[in-house]
Motif scaffolding. Sequence first.
Motif, PDB file in Angstrom:
ATOM      1  N   ARG A 134      17.682  13.506 -44.144  1.00 49.10           N
ATOM      2  CA  ARG A 134      17.372  13.852 -42.740  1.00 49.10           C
ATOM      3  C   ARG A 134      15.895  13.643 -42.457  1.00 49.10           C
ATOM      4  NH1 ARG A 134      19.927  19.519 -41.394  1.00 49.10           N
ATOM      5  NH2 ARG A 134      19.480  19.529 -43.574  1.00 49.10           N
ATOM      6  N   ALA A 156      22.229  19.513 -51.539  1.00 53.17           N
ATOM      7  CA  ALA A 156      21.478  20.036 -50.387  1.00 53.17           C
ATOM      8  C   ALA A 156      20.097  19.384 -50.309  1.00 53.17           C
ATOM      9  CB  ALA A 156      21.355  21.546 -50.474  1.00 53.17           C
ATOM     10  N   ARG A 185      20.527  15.882 -48.992  1.00 51.18           N
ATOM     11  CA  ARG A 185      20.898  15.912 -47.575  1.00 51.18           C
ATOM     12  C   ARG A 185      19.660  16.187 -46.707  1.00 51.18           C
ATOM     13  NH1 ARG A 185      24.938  18.861 -48.404  1.00 51.18           N
ATOM     14  NH2 ARG A 185      23.991  20.868 -47.970  1.00 51.18           N
ATOM     15  N   ILE A 186      18.855  17.161 -47.097  1.00 51.07           N
ATOM     16  CA  ILE A 186      17.631  17.485 -46.365  1.00 51.07           C
ATOM     17  C   ILE A 186      16.656  16.321 -46.440  1.00 51.07           C
ATOM     18  CG2 ILE A 186      15.607  18.987 -46.376  1.00 51.07           C
ATOM     19  CD1 ILE A 186      17.559  21.221 -47.369  1.00 51.07           C
TER      20      ILE A 186
END
Length: 72
Positions: free
Chosen positions: A12, A5, A8-9
């Motif tokens: 982004r 996570a 992924r963040i």
Amino acid sequence: MSTEAALRIGLRAAARAPEGGDASRRSGAAGSAHALHRLYRWTGERRFADASRAWIAHALAQRASRGGFAGF
């Protein structure tokens, strides 16, 4: 938060172009640069390093010759 996570963040965030806001370290451009640099040091992922440099350049571009402490 899981490692996946966080990555992924981070990816982004790294894909976003620096814009608006302020230069502060807590919630502004310098803070984004710092977090992205930490992700780069943790993973070695070049996208994080490139994004960190872009955000620090954005923070420094917000300096005003007569504003606040050291122009911020």
